[in-house]
Scaffold this motif. Structure first.
Motif, PDB file in Angstrom:
ATOM      1  N   ALA A   1       0.850  -1.194   0.000  1.00 23.90           N
ATOM      2  CA  ALA A   1       0.000   0.000   0.000  1.00 23.90           C
ATOM      3  C   ALA A   1       0.882   1.240   0.000  1.00 23.90           C
ATOM      4  CB  ALA A   1      -0.927   0.010   1.212  1.00 23.90           C
ATOM      5  N   VAL A   2       0.362   2.311  -0.577  1.00 24.11           N
ATOM      6  CA  VAL A   2       1.061   3.589  -0.634  1.00 24.11           C
ATOM      7  C   VAL A   2       0.305   4.587   0.225  1.00 24.11           C
ATOM      8  CG1 VAL A   2       1.642   5.532  -2.126  1.00 24.11           C
ATOM      9  CG2 VAL A   2       2.073   3.215  -2.908  1.00 24.11           C
ATOM     10  N   GLN A   3       1.027   5.277   1.116  1.00 22.77           N
ATOM     11  CA  GLN A   3       0.404   6.355   1.875  1.00 22.77           C
ATOM     12  C   GLN A   3       0.557   7.656   1.107  1.00 22.77           C
ATOM     13  OE1 GLN A   3       0.817   6.397   6.173  1.00 22.77           O
ATOM     14  NE2 GLN A   3       1.082   8.635   6.158  1.00 22.77           N
ATOM     15  N   ILE A   4      -0.534   8.395   1.034  1.00 25.30           N
ATOM     16  CA  ILE A   4      -0.560   9.662   0.311  1.00 25.30           C
ATOM     17  C   ILE A   4      -1.122  10.734   1.232  1.00 25.30           C
ATOM     18  CG2 ILE A   4      -1.611  10.930  -1.617  1.00 25.30           C
ATOM     19  CD1 ILE A   4      -1.617   8.263  -3.157  1.00 25.30           C
ATOM     20  N   GLU A   5      -0.489  11.893   1.214  1.00 26.07           N
ATOM     21  CA  GLU A   5      -0.982  13.022   1.992  1.00 26.07           C
ATOM     22  C   GLU A   5      -1.361  14.147   1.045  1.00 26.07           C
ATOM     23  OE1 GLU A   5       0.121  15.771   5.836  1.00 26.07           O
ATOM     24  OE2 GLU A   5       0.678  13.672   5.686  1.00 26.07           O
ATOM     25  N   ALA A   6      -2.540  14.740   1.281  1.00 27.84           N
ATOM     26  CA  ALA A   6      -3.047  15.831   0.462  1.00 27.84           C
ATOM     27  C   ALA A   6      -3.292  17.059   1.316  1.00 27.84           C
ATOM     28  CB  ALA A   6      -4.348  15.417  -0.214  1.00 27.84           C
ATOM     29  N   TRP A   7      -2.819  18.208   0.842  1.00 24.93           N
ATOM     30  CA  TRP A   7      -3.142  19.501   1.436  1.00 24.93           C
ATOM     31  C   TRP A   7      -3.979  20.252   0.402  1.00 24.93           C
ATOM     32  CZ3 TRP A   7       1.135  22.183   4.809  1.00 24.93           C
ATOM     33  CH2 TRP A   7       1.545  21.299   5.820  1.00 24.93           C
ATOM     34  N   LEU A   8      -5.247  20.473   0.732  1.00 19.16           N
ATOM     35  CA  LEU A   8      -6.204  21.039  -0.196  1.00 19.16           C
ATOM     36  C   LEU A   8      -6.574  22.451   0.255  1.00 19.16           C
ATOM     37  CD1 LEU A   8      -8.495  17.870  -0.361  1.00 19.16           C
ATOM     38  CD2 LEU A   8      -6.544  18.422  -1.844  1.00 19.16           C
TER      39      LEU A   8
END
Length: 561
Positions: free
Chosen positions: A84-91
């Protein structure tokens, strides 16, 4: 000055969207094979803790500065039954309609918060990934994990790009206008692999100090260490760590003036040669404590030779003169042989040989060649065929420090020539989608003695007073993609004590390759006037009241292919 003001014309075409009208909570997002770990609103100028961050990605008490009113989303995307890949988003609430994705250096494993922070400030919906594992030191996350290796090698950034488009659409209620990527080192490698393997992911790509041909890059550190006598620390051929400091200083002293400016910088080390015999004991150049004995002279000579495989074919360029040699010469701890460049041991142990009993003590060209055959995770992707990315109108802006100690800048020259040859393009044609800028005096990604600050990936904060396309590579790329104005040069800035945004020490125009920035012979050391397109040269340490004004130009040189 806000980014939207600097690029007002572009933003007029892509109006800002209020993200706040959409709920910042996990229920907002529904993505295939994805778990939403958290979704939380944050206010500009606040700080957030990042608990659970592994030591090699910072510290247990690592914090991040929030750079806009935004929604922070953390996701885990299943890429296979065992990975699995962890992804972080700042929107950001005030969204420009653009996406910005990034990755990390070394063996990945860390969220690049620096680029995310800069991106959110500029109105990009910004994304980072851990490339499928947590940490940039260690072998255990690769051991017996072929799918984790696939994530690191080629899949994680592609998954990030696809996820970013879905997240933005679900949060803002409309699709992104453009998608960008910025990465350095391994992130630069992934940049070119994206253009090669997944040409639809990004409209524009920034590739800093790109670690293309990654396996040869890493292997070179062990091979050069062996050339200088390691791990036999008491042998007559071994060149001690403290000797290398004197060796490099003397190389710079001798070669620095050849570019016309004595500033501690060798503008282009790939064009220079150096005979270490001048540093032998008895010549009087180095004192008795660090001068070279006969076997050591030969060791230093070998250290600066290109690397060939077991078939005798040159596969990696020479270590570049004037660069810090610590990646291969810092190879002992308390008198015991040990490589400080841990990536080699970690990757060969966990990924190449998949054997916890392996050590790098006898590393040689056979180990290097075996890694090319195995190619774990397709980490070497063969980056020269960028035809699909070229045909769809994608743009690549690449930069590379000429004082890079980790990835030789000659690799970027070789890649540029390889792409041009593979696609059978003229110089004007390759410049229509791929532009390369060399930064004299810049180390790996940043910083260095030169005018290195150009909005580098993995560098935070940027100087927000210099976000225009003349001084910032991301702005230059956006202008190129969205208005068709290609950058002919980037103005780099050197700050006092490398305090980005503080007092300017010097500046320099960096020209699009194969042009070079050439001093006109007036004044002394590089500096650019911030108002006029002229250059000021000052001796290092000289007070600004004695500055002399001169001019310079980007001068064409022949491109050897």
């Amino acid at each position: 000055m806000a980014f939207k003001h600097l690029l007002a014309a572009l933003n007029a075409a892509f109006p800002l969207v209020r993200g706040a009208s959409y709920a910042c909570n996990p229920a907002t997002f529904s993505l295939p094979d994805t778990t939403v770990i958290s979704a939380s609103p944050h206010s500009n100028a606040s700080q957030i803790g990042l608990p659970g961050t592994v030591a090699s990605c910072g510290e247990p008490d690592l914090v991040a500065n929030i750079t806009a009113d935004l929604c922070r989303v953390v996701l885990s995307v299943q890429t296979s039954p065992s990975s699995a890949v962890q992804i972080e988003a700042w929107l950001p609430d005030e969204w420009s309609g653009r996406l910005l994705s990034t990755s990390d250096g070394g063996i990945g494993g860390c969220i690049d918060y620096q680029t995310i922070q800069n991106g959110a400030y500029l109105g990009f919906a910004s994304f980072g990934t851990n490339a499928g594992h947590n940490g940039s030191v260690g072998f255990d996350f690769f051991l017996n994990q072929p799918e984790v290796l696939n994530d690191f090698g080629h899949r994680a950034v592609h998954v990030e790009a696809e996820t970013a488009k879905l997240v933005a659409t679900q949060f803002y209620g409309c699709a992104a206008s453009k998608s960008y990527y910025a990465g350095c080192s391994t992130g630069g490698r992934q940049a070119f692999q994206e253009a090669r393997l997944y040409p639809e992911d990004f409209d524009g790509i920034i590739a800093g100090s790109p670690g293309i041909d990654w396996l040869h890059i890493v292997a070179s550190k062990g091979i050069i260490a062996r050339r200088i006598g390691w791990p036999y620390l008491n042998s007559s051929a071994y060149v001690r760590t403290e000797q290398w400091t004197a060796i490099v200083a003397e190389i710079v002293k001798i070669l620095d003036p050849l570019d016309g400016v004595v500033d501690g910088i060798i503008d282009n080390p790939t064009t220079q040669r150096f005979d270490p015999a001048i540093l032998a004991c008895g010549t009087g150049v180095l004192n008795a404590s660090v001068c070279l004995h006969p076997a050591q002279v030969e060791s230093v000579r070998k250290a600066y030779e290109p690397i060939a495989n077991t078939a005798g074919q040159i596969v990696y360029p020479s270590f570049e003169l004037g660069s810090n040699t610590g990646v291969f010469s810092a190879n002992q701890v308390n008198g015991t042989a040990q490589l400080s460049y841990t990536i080699l041991q970690d990757f060969w142990l966990g990924a190449v040989y998949n054997n916890t009993g392996w050590t790098p003590m006898n590393f040689n060209e056979t180990d290097m060649d075996f890694s090319i055959i195995v190619n774990p995770g397709r980490v070497n992707a063969g980056e020269t065929d960028l035809s699909a990315f070229y045909k769809r109108g994608g743009k690549i802006l690449s930069y590379h420090g000429r004082n890079d100690e980790t990835v030789m800048s000659a690799l970027s020259e070789r890649l540029f020539a390889g792409v041009q040859s593979s696609l059978e393009l003229s110089l004007d044609e390759i410049h229509s989608f791929y532009r390369l800028f060399f930064i004299p005096g810049m180390h790996h990604c940043s910083p260095g003695l030169g005018a290195w600050s150009i909005g580098n990936a993995q560098s935070y904060p940027w100087d927000y007073s210099r976000l225009d396309p003349e001084h910032n590579v991301l702005s230059a790329l956006v202008r190129w993609v969205e208005s068709g104005t290609a950058p002919d040069h980037i103005i780099g800035t050197k700050y006092v004590n490398d305090d980005v945004g503080g007092e300017v020490q010097s500046q320099r125009r960096h020209c699009v390759y194969p042009q070079i920035s050439k001093w006109d012979g007036r004044g002394n050391v590089w500096r650019i006037d911030l108002i006029k397109d002229t250059e000021i040269f000052v001796h290092l340490g000289l007070p600004t009241s004695t500055l002399n004004v001169g001019t310079s130009q980007c001068i064409p040189i022949m491109l050897c292919v």
